[in-house]
Design an enzyme around this catalytic site. Structure first.
Site, PDB file in Angstrom:
ATOM      1  N   ARG A   1       1.004  -1.194   0.129  1.00 23.84           N
ATOM      2  CA  ARG A   1       0.006   0.042  -0.053  1.00 23.84           C
ATOM      3  C   ARG A   1       0.731   1.393  -0.100  1.00 23.84           C
ATOM      4  O   ARG A   1       0.400   2.126  -0.597  1.00 23.84           O
ATOM      5  CB  ARG A   1      -1.044  -0.079   1.173  1.00 23.84           C
ATOM      6  CG  ARG A   1      -2.131  -0.834   0.916  1.00 23.84           C
ATOM      7  CD  ARG A   1      -3.026  -0.991   2.063  1.00 23.84           C
ATOM      8  NE  ARG A   1      -4.333  -1.965   1.866  1.00 23.84           N
ATOM      9  CZ  ARG A   1      -4.971  -2.409   2.672  1.00 23.84           C
ATOM     10  NH1 ARG A   1      -5.164  -2.234   3.875  1.00 23.84           N
ATOM     11  NH2 ARG A   1      -6.158  -3.093   2.241  1.00 23.84           N
TER      12      ARG A   1
ATOM     13  N   TYR B   1      -6.694  -0.915  -6.635  1.00 27.05           N
ATOM     14  CA  TYR B   1      -6.190  -2.230  -6.165  1.00 27.05           C
ATOM     15  C   TYR B   1      -5.352  -1.938  -4.824  1.00 27.05           C
ATOM     16  O   TYR B   1      -5.041  -0.944  -4.534  1.00 27.05           O
ATOM     17  CB  TYR B   1      -5.185  -2.900  -7.161  1.00 27.05           C
ATOM     18  CG  TYR B   1      -3.990  -2.120  -7.782  1.00 27.05           C
ATOM     19  CD1 TYR B   1      -3.442  -1.155  -7.276  1.00 27.05           C
ATOM     20  CD2 TYR B   1      -3.493  -2.822  -8.969  1.00 27.05           C
ATOM     21  CE1 TYR B   1      -2.220  -0.391  -7.866  1.00 27.05           C
ATOM     22  CE2 TYR B   1      -2.392  -2.063  -9.491  1.00 27.05           C
ATOM     23  CZ  TYR B   1      -1.642  -1.310  -9.077  1.00 27.05           C
ATOM     24  OH  TYR B   1      -0.596  -0.621  -9.517  1.00 27.05           O
ATOM     25  N   GLU B   2      -5.001  -3.024  -4.149  1.00 29.72           N
ATOM     26  CA  GLU B   2      -4.422  -3.182  -2.771  1.00 29.72           C
ATOM     27  C   GLU B   2      -5.318  -2.539  -1.915  1.00 29.72           C
ATOM     28  O   GLU B   2      -4.769  -1.835  -0.799  1.00 29.72           O
ATOM     29  CB  GLU B   2      -3.121  -2.378  -2.723  1.00 29.72           C
ATOM     30  CG  GLU B   2      -2.023  -2.975  -3.751  1.00 29.72           C
ATOM     31  CD  GLU B   2      -1.904  -4.471  -3.577  1.00 29.72           C
ATOM     32  OE1 GLU B   2      -2.190  -4.945  -2.438  1.00 29.72           O
ATOM     33  OE2 GLU B   2      -1.351  -4.807  -4.385  1.00 29.72           O
ATOM     34  N   GLY B   3      -6.809  -2.474  -2.079  1.00 29.51           N
ATOM     35  CA  GLY B   3      -7.834  -1.884  -1.366  1.00 29.51           C
ATOM     36  C   GLY B   3      -8.207  -0.680  -1.830  1.00 29.51           C
ATOM     37  O   GLY B   3      -7.155   0.277  -1.670  1.00 29.51           O
TER      38      GLY B   3
END
Length: 596
Positions: A295, A439-441
């Site tokens: 992140r 992406y990645e949350g």
């Protein structure tokens, strides 16, 4: 036209000048990395990014990846560039020397990441995922797994992925169905399908090591029943060379809006052999070790694209002749003035510049905390570093990617109609940057993480790692003087942040939707205050340099002018965010579902 020159002087300012008093420095384990040494590393990284990676960026976008008979081929030049990247030791930059890494500080590694992302974001994803995989494996793998796999991953001979998402579940990983069946020899058979797997299949390395979330037969439902497994594409032989295929296959690659030179794969696991990483049913703990690293790196992706977009827009604004300056002719020998003379073009360029320098300053602070978290010997410093990185990780991921995408769009606007067509190259920045907000949350998930987990954690302890240095700086620098407008502006914005924090804490206890409704605005408000604090610090440093004389007058003068623009034209958004938070959820939730 895509233009990129690594902003080395500003990087050195962040690395060597801005954060010397933050309490995260003077780490004995990193003492050997002097400014001369780190400067040499950055210069070489800049050369590689500018001369090797940047020329491949547009061609890679045009060609994309090729998928034939289950095999992915990267665009022309990528394989050769990766070999140079690996042989240059860039894959091992910040890794532990016991696995063959160079052990450089994260402060340096993150600046190198930024350069790669500016020059060629698609390329940067391949080694970037491997670094995240080594972080998870090093933190949670058995000694046998680490001894066997870490050296190959660190050297870049093998690459890594993270396999989370399934077609029916994205963020809600508790719904995943991939299964893991124990075997008599201590291994597991992994069966299931994953989607959106970056670098899941490619031709850059001899083997690909997948970290896969799956369920054991007796696992509890939901996220409490997820385990993490290491699953290689090829089962390694005893001598470490790739052996037979392991029941891992790429079913397709996605046809995407951007990042076309990065293979985003649908991965199938058919009784593939894997090994448990961490404890049974504790896979989320291990995976979040990787995801939190990723992140921060995704935030750096936003900064990297924003910097390249800014430089490309500056080049065009100086080159494109159109109209005359409102204050009078500036290019009397030409048919028109360059568009950089126009106030609205300056607004766009200054906004991009302020975003980039502010994000770079904040990423440098977070990177120093990452180094202290890993290497500090004082338990109090280590704890404060852990608190600070926990608080700021969602801010870096969400705010940097929001601003990077905004900068990419502003670059297109600077180019006008030429920005909208492919030949200019700048429209690629917007297409590439857009996924980083997802992406990645997603960035909405980052905001919920901030207000739902980070704010209440340990009765607000995480916040103190940020509030205390800001409050102390304001108290130490209040009063009359050239910095008074900035300190006053910082104090007002900080006050709005404190009031917003109290509002969310009070309302959120009664109604969780109130916290959710405020989350995105709160994340941006926290990020704006962090940037304002760092710009005020930068102004103080630059002012002292100019007062006592320096050969770099232009650099420090530009730093003060950029900071002034931030305070006058960008920081006022903090007031708007505070008012939105204060308004609460009512109007946001007012429509009945069938009224949409």
């Amino acid at each position: 036209m895509q233009v990129y020159k690594a902003p080395l002087r500003d990087m050195r300012f962040v690395l060597d000048e801005l954060h010397t008093d933050d309490g995260f420095g003077d780490i004995p384990a990193l003492a050997e990395f002097t400014p001369d040494l780190t400067s040499a590393v950055l210069e070489e990284a800049a050369r590689f990014s500018e001369e090797v990676l940047a020329p491949l960026n547009r061609n890679g976008d045009e060609e994309g990846c090729h998928f034939e008979n289950g095999v992915v081929r990267t665009p022309e030049g990528f394989k050769e560039a990766y070999k140079q990247f690996q042989e240059g030791g860039w894959t091992a930059l910040a890794s532990d020397p016991q696995w063959g890494g160079q052990g450089l500080p994260e402060t340096v590694s993150k600046l190198v990441e930024e350069m790669s992302c500016s020059a060629n974001l698609s390329f940067g994803l391949y080694p970037g995922l491997s670094h995240g995989a080594t972080t998870a494996l090093e933190g949670h793998g058995t000694e046998d797994l680490k001894r066997f796999y870490m050296p190959k991953l660190v050297s870049g001979e093998w690459s890594g992925t993270m396999c989370l998402t399934e077609a029916h579940c994205g963020t809600d990983l508790g719904l995943l169905r991939t299964k893991a069946v124990p075997q008599d020899d201590g291994s597991y058979k992994i069966t299931g399908a994953k989607i959106f797997i970056s670098a899941g299949e490619h031709d850059l390395t001899d083997n690909i090591i997948h970290l896969v979330l799956a369920r054991l037969p007796d696992a509890p439902k939901g996220v409490k029943g997820i385990s993490l497994f290491l699953v290689p594409k090829y089962l390694p032989k005893d001598d470490g060379t790739p052996g037979p295929s392991n029941g891992v296959a790429c079913g397709a690659i996605e046809h995407k809006m951007g990042l076309k030179a990065s293979a985003t794969c649908q991965m199938n696991f058919d009784d593939a052999t894997g090994w448990l990483v961490g404890e049974p049913n504790k896979g989320m703990n291990a995976m979040f070790t990787m995801m939190n690293t990723e992140r921060v790196s995704v935030g750096i992706q936003g900064l990297g694209v924003g910097e390249a977009a800014y430089q490309s827009a500056v080049w065009y604004a100086k080159d494109r002749l159109q109209g005359r300056a409102l204050s009078g002719v500036k290019n009397p020998d030409g048919p028109a003035d360059p568009i950089i003379v126009h106030p609205d073009v300056r607004r766009m360029l200054m906004t991009m510049r302020a975003y980039n320098e502010g994000c770079r300053a904040l990423s440098g602070w977070v990177a120093r905390a990452l180094d202290a978290e890993k290497h500090a010997t004082d338990p109090a410093v280590k704890q404060r570093a852990e608190d600070f990185t926990a608080l700021m990780t969602p801010v870096v991921k969400a705010m940097f990617t929001d601003l990077g995408f905004e900068s990419a769009n502003l670059a297109i606007q600077c180019y006008g109609g030429h920005g909208y067509i492919r030949e200019s190259g700048v429209e690629q920045y917007a297409r590439d940057a857009r996924i980083a907000m997802i992406y990645e949350g997603t960035n909405g998930i980052q905001a919920l993480d901030l207000v739902g987990r980070k704010l209440p954690a340990h009765t607000g302890r995480y916040l103190r790692s940020f509030f205390h240095p800001v409050s102390n700086f304001i108290e130490e620098n209040k009063g009359e003087g050239p910095m008074k407008p900035m300190i006053d502006g910082l104090e007002r914005a900080f006050g709005a942040l404190q009031l917003s924090t109290a509002t969310i804490a009070e309302r959120g206890l009664r109604d969780p939707e109130e916290a959710g409704a405020a989350s995105a605005d709160y994340l941006r408000l926290l990020g704006l205050v962090a940037m304002a604090y760092l710009y005020a610090k930068a102004t103080k440093i630059a002012g002292m340099k100019l007062l006592f004389g320096t050969e770099e007058k232009s650099f420090y003068d530009a730093k003060i002018k950029t900071a002034t623009y931030f305070f006058e034209r960008i920081l006022p958004d903090a007031t708007a965010r505070f008012l939105s938070i204060k308004a609460g959820k009512k109007s946001m939730m007012a429509l009945d579902q069938d009224q949409f």
